[in-house]
Design an enzyme around this catalytic site. Structure first.
Site, PDB file in Angstrom:
ATOM      1  N   LEU A 103       0.827  -1.189  -0.010  1.00  0.00           N
ATOM      2  CA  LEU A 103      -0.060  -0.173  -0.097  1.00  0.00           C
ATOM      3  C   LEU A 103       0.960   1.137   0.074  1.00  0.00           C
ATOM      4  CD1 LEU A 103      -2.584   1.649   0.179  1.00  0.00           C
ATOM      5  CD2 LEU A 103      -2.617   1.147   2.632  1.00  0.00           C
ATOM      6  N   ALA A 109       2.934   8.371  -0.410  1.00  0.00           N
ATOM      7  CA  ALA A 109       1.481   8.156  -0.213  1.00  0.00           C
ATOM      8  C   ALA A 109       1.745   7.020   0.912  1.00  0.00           C
ATOM      9  CB  ALA A 109       0.744   7.589  -1.281  1.00  0.00           C
ATOM     10  N   ILE A 130       7.777  -2.239   2.381  1.00  0.00           N
ATOM     11  CA  ILE A 130       7.158  -3.425   2.205  1.00  0.00           C
ATOM     12  C   ILE A 130       7.738  -4.532   3.111  1.00  0.00           C
ATOM     13  CG2 ILE A 130       5.706  -4.926   0.716  1.00  0.00           C
ATOM     14  CD1 ILE A 130       5.192  -1.818   0.501  1.00  0.00           C
ATOM     15  N   PRO A 133       6.320   6.129  -1.721  1.00  0.00           N
ATOM     16  CA  PRO A 133       7.112   7.141  -1.341  1.00  0.00           C
ATOM     17  C   PRO A 133       6.485   8.571  -1.138  1.00  0.00           C
ATOM     18  CG  PRO A 133       8.109   5.876  -3.401  1.00  0.00           C
ATOM     19  CD  PRO A 133       6.822   5.370  -3.107  1.00  0.00           C
ATOM     20  N   GLY A 160      19.190   1.392  34.015  1.00  0.00           N
ATOM     21  CA  GLY A 160      20.193   2.442  34.321  1.00  0.00           C
ATOM     22  C   GLY A 160      21.262   2.436  32.832  1.00  0.00           C
ATOM     23  N   GLU A 188       0.891   0.509  10.004  1.00  0.00           N
ATOM     24  CA  GLU A 188      -0.557   0.244  10.134  1.00  0.00           C
ATOM     25  C   GLU A 188      -1.375   1.206  10.846  1.00  0.00           C
ATOM     26  OE1 GLU A 188      -1.979  -3.760  10.912  1.00  0.00           O
ATOM     27  OE2 GLU A 188      -0.105  -4.751  10.199  1.00  0.00           O
TER      28      GLU A 188
END
Length: 384
Positions: free
Chosen positions: A124, A129, A156, A127, A340, A364
């Site tokens: 989905l 979107a 991806i 670069p 620490g 996601e």
């Protein structure tokens, strides 16, 4: 929804033992080599981890959402890279086919996904979107019995290993919104696909991401998920709704692991003649972490049960992922503080977890996008 308490508990015992005896001892090797050993991959496949959510009729385990969450709680007790190996197949990679695919698409792909013979990735993000559907530039132009795909997908997960991609591409160039996006099943060996070099990430070594480039890639029209254009973003949102509960469950599991390690260290490490666990300010960090882990676990189980009952949990899933991922980051920070100076070194593993869990607030659905989703859903519901 727990279908058979004895069966799921037996499976959870198997997962716990696998995590404790096989995965935890291999964490450092994976961190050092950026590879998950092949024998572990084979064992994951044999256990059915790649088919957790695929229906039994297709060879999977067919877990309910609640059962899946319980398994993810356990898988979270080790490096997130192990879960990532099968997570995209279990979730965003296969769920689009399962939820909206045609019977022929399910018959062809789900059995191989269930066994792990076929690894799935979800393509989905681009670069330019990610959260903004209107910015999606990858195109799929109809040409006879095929679609010609051009574009680049970014970040991806499992792209270097995937045998099939669930691809989101714009089929209607005139529709610049979500309605112009369609979902496709694209096989790895389709001419025109190339995979970029592995990304060098802050954390989660062993979990590989890369660009996927499509250049005049001809995808059969029969691989349009559901056989209908313009439904891709709706499919993606259905998939991500379920995936957000899954990721929230992993966040809970990892936070439980970090808290257990921090508590153990606090009880062993001595300053001023006593364990640092006796100091009230350390106790405050332990208590705050325990409270938040409990809250997140309760949220995940509630959302999972609601989804299993058929309720619309778009808002609840976003709430879970937002709260659990932010919680996990806070627990990681407190764990480093409790360790620490030792926590800043790589010796104890807490430094690795600190870097690993930072991703949970990004993929996601970033925390900021989830805030918008929740608020807009509230406004929409109040306006009805």
């Amino acid at each position: 929804m727990i279908r058979d308490p004895e069966t799921i508990e037996a499976f959870l015992d198997t997962v716990r033992r696998f995590v404790r005896e096989r995965l935890v001892p291999a964490e450092q090797e994976v961190a050092d080599t950026d590879e998950i050993p092949e024998d572990i991959v084979r064992d994951m496949k044999a256990m059915g981890m790649f088919g957790l959510t695929v229906p039994e009729s297709y060879g999977g385990l067919g877990l309910t959402m609640e059962e899946e969450a319980l398994v993810m709680f356990e898988m979270g007790h080790t490096s997130p890279a192990f879960r990532s190996l099968f997570g995209t197949t279990v979730g965003i990679g296969s769920q689009g086919i399962l939820i909206d695919g045609t019977p022929a698409q399910k018959d062809k792909y789900l059995p191989r996904l269930a066994t792990g013979d076929l690894v799935a990735s979800f393509a989905l993000t681009e670069p330019e979107a990610g959260s903004d559907a209107a910015s999606l530039r990858t195109t799929a132009r109809r040409d006879g019995d095929h679609y010609v795909v051009n574009g680049t997908k970014r970040f991806i997960t499992n792209a270097p290993h995937a045998g099939v991609f669930t691809l989101m591409a714009r089929t209607d160039p005139l529709n610049k919104g979500a309605g112009g996006v369609s979902a496709f099943i694209v096989e790895r060996d389709t001419p025109g696909i190339s995979i970029g070099k592995r990304d060098k990430k802050m954390g989660q070594r062993g979990a590989h991401t890369a660009d996927v480039i499509f250049e005049d890639c001809r995808v059969p029209a029969e691989n349009l998920i559901g056989g209908k254009e313009g439904m891709g973003f709706k499919t993606a949102m259905k998939v991500l709704e379920k995936g957000r509960i899954h990721i929230a469950a992993i966040c809970v599991g990892v936070a439980e692991r970090m808290l257990a390690d921090a508590l153990k260290y606090a009880m062993e490490r001595k300053q001023f003649g006593q364990p640092i666990a006796e100091f009230q300010l350390v106790q405050a960090m332990l208590a705050d972490s325990r409270m938040e882990v409990y809250a997140a676990r309760s949220m995940v189980l509630d959302a999972a049960r609601r989804r299993d009952n058929g309720e619309n949990v778009a808002t609840e899933a976003s709430c879970c992922k937002l709260f659990a991922s932010e919680m996990c980051g806070r627990v990681a920070d407190r764990a480093v503080q409790i360790f620490g100076g030792s926590g800043y070194l790589a010796d104890h593993g807490i430094e690795r977890f600190y870097r690993d869990v930072r991703l949970f607030r990004l993929y996601e659905g970033t925390s900021q996008i989830l805030q918008l989703v929740i608020a807009r859903n509230m406004i929409r519901e109040a306006s009805q």
